[in-house]
Design a protein around this motif. Structure first.
Motif, PDB file in Angstrom:
ATOM      1  N   ARG A 185      60.495   8.539  19.197  1.00 37.02           N
ATOM      2  CA  ARG A 185      59.374   9.543  19.104  1.00 37.02           C
ATOM      3  C   ARG A 185      58.620   9.433  17.975  1.00 37.02           C
ATOM      4  O   ARG A 185      59.144   9.035  16.885  1.00 37.02           O
ATOM      5  CB  ARG A 185      59.690  10.900  19.221  1.00 37.02           C
ATOM      6  N   PRO A 186      57.372   9.535  18.062  1.00 34.36           N
ATOM      7  CA  PRO A 186      56.609  10.157  19.270  1.00 34.36           C
ATOM      8  C   PRO A 186      56.105   8.985  20.137  1.00 34.36           C
ATOM      9  O   PRO A 186      55.931   7.898  19.704  1.00 34.36           O
ATOM     10  CB  PRO A 186      55.305  11.055  18.260  1.00 34.36           C
ATOM     11  N   TYR A 187      55.771   9.360  21.433  1.00 35.64           N
ATOM     12  CA  TYR A 187      55.438   8.415  22.199  1.00 35.64           C
ATOM     13  C   TYR A 187      53.832   8.691  22.632  1.00 35.64           C
ATOM     14  O   TYR A 187      53.534  10.053  22.570  1.00 35.64           O
ATOM     15  CB  TYR A 187      56.102   8.471  23.420  1.00 35.64           C
ATOM     16  N   ARG A 188      53.001   7.735  22.757  1.00 37.69           N
ATOM     17  CA  ARG A 188      51.359   7.800  22.865  1.00 37.69           C
ATOM     18  C   ARG A 188      51.190   8.490  24.259  1.00 37.69           C
ATOM     19  O   ARG A 188      50.324   9.283  24.413  1.00 37.69           O
ATOM     20  CB  ARG A 188      50.895   6.700  22.779  1.00 37.69           C
ATOM     21  N   ASP A 189      52.056   8.064  25.211  1.00 32.89           N
ATOM     22  CA  ASP A 189      51.871   8.501  26.768  1.00 32.89           C
ATOM     23  C   ASP A 189      52.995   8.471  27.395  1.00 32.89           C
ATOM     24  O   ASP A 189      53.933   7.741  26.908  1.00 32.89           O
ATOM     25  CB  ASP A 189      50.633   7.705  27.205  1.00 32.89           C
ATOM     26  N   LEU A 190      52.696   8.869  28.601  1.00 31.25           N
ATOM     27  CA  LEU A 190      54.183   8.630  29.440  1.00 31.25           C
ATOM     28  C   LEU A 190      54.813   7.322  29.804  1.00 31.25           C
ATOM     29  O   LEU A 190      55.940   7.099  29.674  1.00 31.25           O
ATOM     30  CB  LEU A 190      53.625   9.291  30.701  1.00 31.25           C
ATOM     31  N   ASP A 191      53.694   6.304  29.946  1.00 33.29           N
ATOM     32  CA  ASP A 191      54.137   4.881  30.215  1.00 33.29           C
ATOM     33  C   ASP A 191      54.920   4.359  28.963  1.00 33.29           C
ATOM     34  O   ASP A 191      55.798   3.574  29.288  1.00 33.29           O
ATOM     35  CB  ASP A 191      52.767   4.000  30.230  1.00 33.29           C
ATOM     36  N   GLU A 192      54.599   4.516  27.826  1.00 36.54           N
ATOM     37  CA  GLU A 192      55.309   4.075  26.545  1.00 36.54           C
ATOM     38  C   GLU A 192      56.769   4.820  26.642  1.00 36.54           C
ATOM     39  O   GLU A 192      57.668   4.061  26.350  1.00 36.54           O
ATOM     40  CB  GLU A 192      54.417   4.539  25.231  1.00 36.54           C
ATOM     41  N   LEU A 193      56.753   6.081  26.990  1.00 33.83           N
ATOM     42  CA  LEU A 193      58.174   6.670  27.242  1.00 33.83           C
ATOM     43  C   LEU A 193      59.082   5.819  28.119  1.00 33.83           C
ATOM     44  O   LEU A 193      60.181   5.643  28.014  1.00 33.83           O
ATOM     45  CB  LEU A 193      58.201   7.940  27.368  1.00 33.83           C
ATOM     46  N   LEU A 194      58.469   5.910  29.407  1.00 28.18           N
ATOM     47  CA  LEU A 194      59.018   5.050  30.478  1.00 28.18           C
ATOM     48  C   LEU A 194      59.342   3.802  30.036  1.00 28.18           C
ATOM     49  O   LEU A 194      60.638   3.281  30.316  1.00 28.18           O
ATOM     50  CB  LEU A 194      58.237   5.111  31.686  1.00 28.18           C
ATOM     51  N   ALA A 195      58.657   2.988  29.413  1.00 29.40           N
ATOM     52  CA  ALA A 195      58.988   1.584  29.098  1.00 29.40           C
ATOM     53  C   ALA A 195      60.093   1.635  28.045  1.00 29.40           C
ATOM     54  O   ALA A 195      61.063   0.902  28.266  1.00 29.40           O
ATOM     55  CB  ALA A 195      57.748   0.914  28.420  1.00 29.40           C
ATOM     56  N   ALA A 196      60.192   2.727  27.157  1.00 29.95           N
ATOM     57  CA  ALA A 196      61.102   2.684  26.211  1.00 29.95           C
ATOM     58  C   ALA A 196      62.484   3.030  26.971  1.00 29.95           C
ATOM     59  O   ALA A 196      63.582   2.553  26.551  1.00 29.95           O
ATOM     60  CB  ALA A 196      60.694   3.842  25.138  1.00 29.95           C
ATOM     61  N   ALA A 197      62.392   4.108  27.659  1.00 34.90           N
ATOM     62  CA  ALA A 197      63.666   4.595  28.464  1.00 34.90           C
ATOM     63  C   ALA A 197      64.190   3.317  29.439  1.00 34.90           C
ATOM     64  O   ALA A 197      65.345   3.161  29.571  1.00 34.90           O
ATOM     65  CB  ALA A 197      63.220   5.724  29.365  1.00 34.90           C
ATOM     66  N   GLU A 198      63.519   2.490  30.053  1.00 34.93           N
ATOM     67  CA  GLU A 198      63.700   1.347  30.728  1.00 34.93           C
ATOM     68  C   GLU A 198      64.636   0.398  29.935  1.00 34.93           C
ATOM     69  O   GLU A 198      65.693  -0.092  30.171  1.00 34.93           O
ATOM     70  CB  GLU A 198      62.838   0.868  31.583  1.00 34.93           C
ATOM     71  N   ALA A 199      63.754   0.129  28.898  1.00 31.46           N
ATOM     72  CA  ALA A 199      64.563  -0.847  27.764  1.00 31.46           C
ATOM     73  C   ALA A 199      65.927  -0.367  27.254  1.00 31.46           C
ATOM     74  O   ALA A 199      67.042  -1.140  27.037  1.00 31.46           O
ATOM     75  CB  ALA A 199      63.658  -1.157  26.803  1.00 31.46           C
ATOM     76  N   ALA A 200      65.928   0.787  27.021  1.00 32.81           N
ATOM     77  CA  ALA A 200      67.150   1.740  26.506  1.00 32.81           C
ATOM     78  C   ALA A 200      68.286   1.617  27.530  1.00 32.81           C
ATOM     79  O   ALA A 200      69.299   1.140  27.105  1.00 32.81           O
ATOM     80  CB  ALA A 200      66.897   3.106  26.085  1.00 32.81           C
TER      81      ALA A 200
END
Length: 169
Positions: free
Chosen positions: A40-55
């Protein structure tokens, strides 16, 4: 014009322990929650979702098993009042009573074969389709099934993150 605090802004500003706790509701792996919270911080939901998928895709198998331990068997109703239990009941709402016994048998066969709960993103799927997928996946070898499990876990995590942040996807 004043900036309105969004759910993502609130998530980004939470203390690390609170952010990890919210992430555990989406994927019950401590490694996942810690890794995503750290970025964190994430700029937007897409960035968070991409980070979560990679994780999720990068988890060690033991961490995947930790996440799987929090999921009820397909066809079984999750008990309790936690956010995860409510989400699970909602996700499995397409399971009809008449296929529950066949799913129970399939779950037993799957667990004997692979050593863990059968995980599938159940949202929008009927009990019959869930059963068909279970039967198809019984034919996978262990390595192939682990890849499918990671994909399904990533799908579930994505849906839950969107719910957590009140988004529509």
């Amino acid at each position: 014009m004043a900036h309105t605090l969004t759910a993502l802004d609130a998530f980004n500003s939470r203390p690390p322990d609170e952010a990890r706790k919210e992430l555990i509701a989406c994927c019950a792996s401590r490694a996942f929650a810690g890794g995503v919270a750290e970025r964190r911080p994430y700029r937007d939901l897409d960035e968070l979702l991409a980070a979560a998928e990679a994780a999720v895709k990068g988890l060690e198998w033991g961490d995947v098993l930790e996440a799987l331990a929090a999921h009820p068997r397909i066809g079984e109703r999750a008990g309790g009042g936690s956010r995860e239990a409510a989400w699970s009941r909602q996700e499995q709402s397409g399971v009809e009573d008449e296929v529950r016994e066949a799913l129970a048998e399939g779950n037993r066969a799957y667990e004997t074969r692979f050593g863990h709960v059968y995980l599938v993103c159940a949202t929008g799927l009927s009990g019959a389709r869930l059963l068909a997928r279970l039967r198809e996946r019984l034919g996978n070898d262990e390595e192939g099934e682990r890849a499918v499990v990671r994909d399904e876990l990533a799908k579930i995590t994505r849906l839950r993150l969107v719910k957590l942040l009140g988004g529509e996807r």
